[in-house]
Design an enzyme around this catalytic site. Sequence first.
Site: not given
Ligand code: ADP
Length: 199
Positions: A13, A88, A127, A135, A146
Amino acid sequence: MRLVLLGPPGAGKGTQAERLVRQHGIVQLSTGDMLRAATAAGTEVGKRAKTIMDRGDLVPDDVMVEIIADRISRPDAGRGFILDGFPRTIAQAEALDRLLDTKGLKLDRVIEIAVDEAMLKDRIENRARQTGGARADDTVATLHNRIAVYRKQTAPVGDYYGRKGLLSTVSGMGTMDEVTAAIGGVLRTAAGAAPEAAN
Ligand code: ADP
């Protein structure tokens, strides 16, 4: 143009959102990046969010909705935005609808990047190895949680937008460029189908 990008962790994404930003001159609103910035800045929200993120669970809906409401109201979001990581949950999707309604705005499209779970597991394990846990939420255990959280709480968001006729699903199994091309195709079709919505 106002878009939502949906997809499990590891679907790509972030990369696709960055490309759309360059192509369309709209801003990327990544809730993950916003939360990590809040954590780095040591704010109260950031501190609470960190524990939750490290487990791979979701930050409470009310916190997320407030963050997004504030962000969407800033001037740079006026030309449009790509939401990456939000909504989400169904509750977040409903809150977003209300928020946009009060502003007289609508989403143009929701694009879901679909990746099968076997490939996701491979990708996230790679990853985690490559980043060496740079991270805190990139460990194998957290990433598996997740994915489970995604399946249970976020996958229904796709159905929600499907019922509204806003959802397009593209395969995330190809190369980054193939996924970008598929998204481009979806947006051209959507613009052709609803020229009055193109702004
Ligand atoms: P990805 O690696 O899938 O791109 P993100 O960076 O979007 O993950 O999100 C990392 C973490 O931040 C999620 O696992 C969650 O804990 C929190 N988070 C991000 N966006 C949301 C949301 N809209 N609602 C709840 N928690 C969120």
